[in-house]
Design a protein around this motif. Structure first.
Motif, PDB file in Angstrom:
ATOM      1  N   ALA A  63      -1.476   6.235   2.475  1.00  8.15           N
ATOM      2  CA  ALA A  63      -1.578   4.789   2.993  1.00  8.15           C
ATOM      3  C   ALA A  63      -1.880   4.900   4.476  1.00  8.15           C
ATOM      4  O   ALA A  63      -2.794   3.991   4.778  1.00  8.15           O
ATOM      5  CB  ALA A  63      -0.291   4.243   2.728  1.00  8.15           C
ATOM      6  N   LEU A  99       0.869  -1.236  -0.010  1.00 12.85           N
ATOM      7  CA  LEU A  99       0.299  -0.030   0.136  1.00 12.85           C
ATOM      8  C   LEU A  99       0.823   1.332  -0.073  1.00 12.85           C
ATOM      9  O   LEU A  99       0.559   2.297  -0.690  1.00 12.85           O
ATOM     10  CB  LEU A  99      -0.979  -0.070   1.264  1.00 12.85           C
ATOM     11  CG  LEU A  99      -2.006   1.014   1.494  1.00 12.85           C
ATOM     12  CD1 LEU A  99      -3.177   0.852   0.107  1.00 12.85           C
ATOM     13  CD2 LEU A  99      -2.735   1.079   2.668  1.00 12.85           C
ATOM     14  N   LEU A 100       1.961   1.294   0.872  1.00 15.72           N
ATOM     15  CA  LEU A 100       2.927   2.383   0.812  1.00 15.72           C
ATOM     16  C   LEU A 100       3.596   2.579  -0.550  1.00 15.72           C
ATOM     17  O   LEU A 100       3.690   3.740  -1.021  1.00 15.72           O
ATOM     18  CB  LEU A 100       3.948   1.929   1.823  1.00 15.72           C
ATOM     19  CG  LEU A 100       3.799   2.126   3.203  1.00 15.72           C
ATOM     20  CD1 LEU A 100       4.913   1.772   4.023  1.00 15.72           C
ATOM     21  CD2 LEU A 100       3.684   3.717   3.501  1.00 15.72           C
TER      22      LEU A 100
END
Length: 286
Positions: free
Chosen positions: A273, A264-265
């Motif tokens: 995120a 996600l980052l």
């Protein structure tokens, strides 16, 4: 010595000190060509090029402006600087060799981090060339709670690399300020969900579920400096959940959450995120 001559000598000494400080700041930032070209226009010795007292005062004002610009550009403020030299001459075959051992002391700060540097530079001059090398470097930094900086300072001392020290310190402070501001932002945005156990300088952000008591996520945000001095953030997700929740998690969502968070980052970036994680897990449904 008449008063004007004394004032001239005092101004020359101040100019020389400012030139040394500007030089120390400009060396680690070689890409700032405009500043370096501007600095090179100034006379480089105590007496070269000074035609009058007013001319000296004018150049002094330019140097102070240059130092202020470099300090703003780099974030590094030099509070004091001194240098001493030992010169020896040796006969080597038919060539004269001059050896100059310079001892430098610098104290300053980069935002909240203060530092003291002591280093020696050995210059060897022959008829053919001039070479110099840092022979010793000692770094003291405060406050000492930044473990990343303590390890980095030891590596910089071992490598005797002043360029790496100044550049890495600058970027570390930038990331530190970004981390602090980001965590404070989320604490203000979600005051009943986000907790900073170490206060405003926390490296950890705790997210406590509003829907599931006992369910907690912890973001550990470190600032790392690699062997080459590159500074980068490293965020990890830790989970604190009841045993019963783990038993019911047949799809291993909790177990794979740290890896999913890293992905996600990579897709959203740090702020988006973190915001998505809080909204997804901890905000009450309407």
């Amino acid at each position: 010595m008449d008063p004007e001559t004394r004032e001239l000598r005092a101004l020359e000494a101040e100019v020389a000190a400012l030139q040394r400080e500007c030089s120390m700041l400009s060396k680690p930032w070689r890409k700032t060509s405009g500043a370096r070209k501007s600095f090179k226009k100034f006379p480089q010795s105590d007496s070269e090029g000074w035609e009058s007292l007013e001319d000296l005062k004018s150049q002094l004002g330019h140097l102070k402006s240059e130092l202020s610009f470099l300090s703003k550009l780099t974030g590094i403020n030099i509070r004091s600087y001194s240098k001493t030299e030992d010169i020896t001459n040796n006969e080597v075959t038919d060539n004269d060799t001059k050896k100059i051992l310079q001892r430098h002391r610098i104290s300053g700060n980069c935002n909240m981090v203060t530092f003291q540097l002591e280093f020696q530079v050995l210059e060897i001059e022959t008829k053919e060339k001039l070479s110099s090398v840092i022979t010793d470097l000692n770094i003291i930094m405060e406050p000492t709670e930044y473990s990343e900086l303590s390890e980095f300072a030891s590596r910089a001392e071992e490598k005797r690399d002043l360029l790496m020290f100044f550049q890495s310190l600058h970027f570390f402070v930038e990331w530190y300020e970004y981390r602090k501001n980001t965590l404070e932002h989320f604490k203000e945005k979600y005051p009943d969900i986000v907790y900073l156990s170490e206060g405003t300088c926390s490296r950890c952000m705790e997210i406590r579920s509003a829907r599931q008591p006992g369910f907690e996520l912890v973001i550990v945000w470190r600032i790392q400096i690699d062997e080459e001095g590159k500074v980068f953030p490293k965020l990890d997700l830790l989970t604190k959940v009841p045993e019963r929740a783990l038993e019911l998690d047949k799809n291993r969502v909790i177990e794979t959450a740290p890896l999913s968070f890293r992905r996600l980052l990579g897709v959203l970036g740090i702020e988006a995120a973190l915001d998505s994680l809080i909204k997804l897990l901890c905000v009450e449904n309407d």
